[in-house]
Scaffold this motif. Structure first.
Motif, PDB file in Angstrom:
ATOM      1  N   GLU A 138      -6.213   0.017 -11.408  1.00  0.00           N
ATOM      2  CA  GLU A 138      -5.366   1.053 -12.014  1.00  0.00           C
ATOM      3  C   GLU A 138      -5.510   1.012 -13.527  1.00  0.00           C
ATOM      4  N   HIS A 139      -5.851   2.171 -14.103  1.00  0.00           N
ATOM      5  CA  HIS A 139      -6.045   2.278 -15.546  1.00  0.00           C
ATOM      6  C   HIS A 139      -5.454   3.606 -15.997  1.00  0.00           C
ATOM      7  N   GLY A 140      -4.561   3.568 -16.978  1.00  0.00           N
ATOM      8  CA  GLY A 140      -3.948   4.794 -17.478  1.00  0.00           C
ATOM      9  C   GLY A 140      -3.076   5.490 -16.453  1.00  0.00           C
ATOM     10  N   GLY A 141      -2.550   4.728 -15.494  1.00  0.00           N
ATOM     11  CA  GLY A 141      -1.682   5.309 -14.482  1.00  0.00           C
ATOM     12  C   GLY A 141      -2.385   5.797 -13.233  1.00  0.00           C
ATOM     13  N   PHE A 142      -3.721   5.862 -13.267  1.00  0.00           N
ATOM     14  CA  PHE A 142      -4.491   6.347 -12.124  1.00  0.00           C
ATOM     15  C   PHE A 142      -5.161   5.164 -11.421  1.00  0.00           C
ATOM     16  N   ALA A 143      -4.902   5.014 -10.133  1.00  0.00           N
ATOM     17  CA  ALA A 143      -5.519   3.956  -9.345  1.00  0.00           C
ATOM     18  C   ALA A 143      -6.776   4.492  -8.670  1.00  0.00           C
ATOM     19  N   VAL A 144      -7.859   3.727  -8.766  1.00  0.00           N
ATOM     20  CA  VAL A 144      -9.161   4.155  -8.256  1.00  0.00           C
ATOM     21  C   VAL A 144      -9.744   3.058  -7.374  1.00  0.00           C
ATOM     22  N   HIS A 145     -10.253   3.448  -6.227  1.00  0.00           N
ATOM     23  CA  HIS A 145     -11.006   2.539  -5.366  1.00  0.00           C
ATOM     24  C   HIS A 145     -12.486   2.711  -5.706  1.00  0.00           C
ATOM     25  N   VAL A 164     -11.164  -3.065 -14.715  1.00  0.00           N
ATOM     26  CA  VAL A 164     -10.385  -2.876 -15.940  1.00  0.00           C
ATOM     27  C   VAL A 164      -8.968  -2.449 -15.548  1.00  0.00           C
ATOM     28  N   GLY A 165      -7.971  -2.992 -16.197  1.00  0.00           N
ATOM     29  CA  GLY A 165      -6.586  -2.624 -15.921  1.00  0.00           C
ATOM     30  C   GLY A 165      -5.959  -3.518 -14.883  1.00  0.00           C
ATOM     31  N   THR A 166      -5.094  -2.946 -14.071  1.00  0.00           N
ATOM     32  CA  THR A 166      -4.350  -3.695 -13.061  1.00  0.00           C
ATOM     33  C   THR A 166      -5.079  -3.660 -11.732  1.00  0.00           C
ATOM     34  N   GLY A 167      -5.412  -4.829 -11.210  1.00  0.00           N
ATOM     35  CA  GLY A 167      -6.080  -4.905  -9.927  1.00  0.00           C
ATOM     36  C   GLY A 167      -5.087  -4.918  -8.782  1.00  0.00           C
ATOM     37  N   HIS A 168      -5.376  -4.116  -7.746  1.00  0.00           N
ATOM     38  CA  HIS A 168      -4.518  -4.071  -6.561  1.00  0.00           C
ATOM     39  C   HIS A 168      -5.224  -4.638  -5.334  1.00  0.00           C
ATOM     40  N   GLY A 169      -6.385  -5.270  -5.533  1.00  0.00           N
ATOM     41  CA  GLY A 169      -7.152  -5.777  -4.415  1.00  0.00           C
ATOM     42  C   GLY A 169      -7.994  -4.694  -3.773  1.00  0.00           C
ATOM     43  N   ASP A 170      -8.969  -5.100  -2.958  1.00  0.00           N
ATOM     44  CA  ASP A 170      -9.802  -4.147  -2.210  1.00  0.00           C
ATOM     45  C   ASP A 170     -10.567  -3.208  -3.153  1.00  0.00           C
ATOM     46  N   ASP A 171     -10.974  -3.727  -4.319  1.00  0.00           N
ATOM     47  CA  ASP A 171     -11.718  -2.950  -5.328  1.00  0.00           C
ATOM     48  C   ASP A 171     -10.925  -1.755  -5.866  1.00  0.00           C
ATOM     49  N   ILE A 172      -9.585  -1.816  -5.802  1.00  0.00           N
ATOM     50  CA  ILE A 172      -8.728  -0.788  -6.385  1.00  0.00           C
ATOM     51  C   ILE A 172      -8.219  -1.291  -7.732  1.00  0.00           C
ATOM     52  N   GLU A 207       0.829  -1.204   0.000  1.00  0.00           N
ATOM     53  CA  GLU A 207       0.000   0.000   0.000  1.00  0.00           C
ATOM     54  C   GLU A 207       0.861   1.251   0.000  1.00  0.00           C
ATOM     55  N   GLN A 208       1.957   1.225   0.779  1.00  0.00           N
ATOM     56  CA  GLN A 208       2.870   2.360   0.815  1.00  0.00           C
ATOM     57  C   GLN A 208       3.482   2.600  -0.553  1.00  0.00           C
ATOM     58  N   GLY A 209       3.862   1.503  -1.236  1.00  0.00           N
ATOM     59  CA  GLY A 209       4.443   1.636  -2.564  1.00  0.00           C
ATOM     60  C   GLY A 209       3.463   2.227  -3.552  1.00  0.00           C
ATOM     61  N   LEU A 210       2.214   1.751  -3.537  1.00  0.00           N
ATOM     62  CA  LEU A 210       1.198   2.284  -4.443  1.00  0.00           C
ATOM     63  C   LEU A 210       0.933   3.751  -4.145  1.00  0.00           C
ATOM     64  N   ALA A 211       0.883   4.112  -2.856  1.00  0.00           N
ATOM     65  CA  ALA A 211       0.638   5.508  -2.482  1.00  0.00           C
ATOM     66  C   ALA A 211       1.729   6.423  -3.027  1.00  0.00           C
ATOM     67  N   GLU A 212       2.976   6.001  -2.913  1.00  0.00           N
ATOM     68  CA  GLU A 212       4.076   6.836  -3.387  1.00  0.00           C
ATOM     69  C   GLU A 212       4.081   6.936  -4.913  1.00  0.00           C
ATOM     70  N   ALA A 263      -6.363   5.847  -4.431  1.00  0.00           N
ATOM     71  CA  ALA A 263      -5.744   4.564  -4.066  1.00  0.00           C
ATOM     72  C   ALA A 263      -5.650   4.434  -2.555  1.00  0.00           C
ATOM     73  N   LEU A 264      -6.802   4.397  -1.908  1.00  0.00           N
ATOM     74  CA  LEU A 264      -6.905   4.254  -0.467  1.00  0.00           C
ATOM     75  C   LEU A 264      -7.544   2.913  -0.147  1.00  0.00           C
ATOM     76  N   SER A 265      -7.041   2.225   0.851  1.00  0.00           N
ATOM     77  CA  SER A 265      -7.661   0.982   1.284  1.00  0.00           C
ATOM     78  C   SER A 265      -8.974   1.298   2.004  1.00  0.00           C
ATOM     79  N   THR A 266      -9.822   0.291   2.153  1.00  0.00           N
ATOM     80  CA  THR A 266     -11.072   0.482   2.885  1.00  0.00           C
ATOM     81  C   THR A 266     -10.788   0.948   4.305  1.00  0.00           C
ATOM     82  N   GLN A 267      -9.767   0.399   4.926  1.00  0.00           N
ATOM     83  CA  GLN A 267      -9.403   0.814   6.284  1.00  0.00           C
ATOM     84  C   GLN A 267      -8.991   2.282   6.306  1.00  0.00           C
TER      85      GLN A 267
END
Length: 221
Positions: A174-181, A164-172, A5-10, A127-131
């Motif tokens: 990533e598409h076009g460089g932008f990660a969305v929850h 669509v795109g790269t899944g990071h888990g927790d309904d996040i 999560e820290q890596g994705l945030a950065e 790109a925030l976790s549910t927690q």
């Protein structure tokens, strides 16, 4: 926050910094439709001060300032906030607007019950976790005064980019460089526990179009 999560945030922070730098004023000068509606909600609640989370380059913060609110605009991108301050000076509203670099994963640097209203357009669905989202909303509740309104928007699971795109888990996703929850409805309801949930309104924005909810909830008096 886990290491992943820290890596994705950065990565996302760097991506937004680069995007704002390469595309100044990327969202234009006109306020978003949710900001216009939020201003009406805030006026009805006799709010004078608005805290905007994830203000970016400030099209909505500037609108709130032009409407006469005192605005604190926060974002984790110094580049976006630099653009906001320049625009505020050009529009003659710098005296009603302050900015602060802030990552919503961290506690707010504000006193309890010190803010009239809070606005966040597509910030909670970054790109925030549910927690982390639950902790963010708890912080909003802490800084809001009794009767204070929180208006936020999120992309939801009926959006075309969900799964669509790269899944990071927790309904996040990533598409076009932008990660969305992407929000299921039960997450909206869970975030409103201990609040008064006033409205959950579906709307669309942009050319895709993005499918979002606009949520209004208030702190009970």
């Amino acid at each position: 926050m886990s290491e992943s999560e820290q890596g994705l945030a950065e990565v996302q922070r760097a991506h937004w910094q680069r995007t704002y730098g390469e595309h100044p004023g990327m969202y234009g000068e006109e306020p978003s439709e949710p900001a216009i509606r939020a201003a009406a909600v805030f006026r009805a609640a006799d709010a004078r001060e608005v805290l905007e989370l994830g203000a970016g380059h400030g099209r909505d913060a500037l609108y709130f300032a032009r409407e006469g609110f005192s605005v604190m605009a926060t974002d984790f991108s110094p580049v976006g906030l630099d653009q906001l301050r320049e625009a505020a000076a050009a529009q003659g509203v710098a005296g009603r607007l302050t900015t602060a670099v802030h990552d919503v994963r961290e506690p707010q640097r504000l006193a309890d019950a010190s803010v009239d209203a809070v606005f966040a357009h597509m910030l909670l669905c970054m790109a925030l976790s549910t927690q982390e989202i639950h902790a963010l909303v708890a912080e909003v509740r802490r800084v809001l005064r009794p009767g204070g309104a929180f208006v936020y928007t999120v992309r939801h699971t009926e959006d075309a980019h969900y799964q669509v795109g790269t899944g990071h888990g927790d309904d996040i996703w990533e598409h076009g460089g932008f990660a969305v929850h992407f929000f299921p409805r039960d997450l909206v309801d869970a975030l409103a526990k201990s609040w008064t949930l006033d409205e959950v309104a579906a709307f669309e924005e942009g050319g895709l179009p993005r499918r979002l909810w606009r949520v209004t909830q208030t702190v009970p008096r």
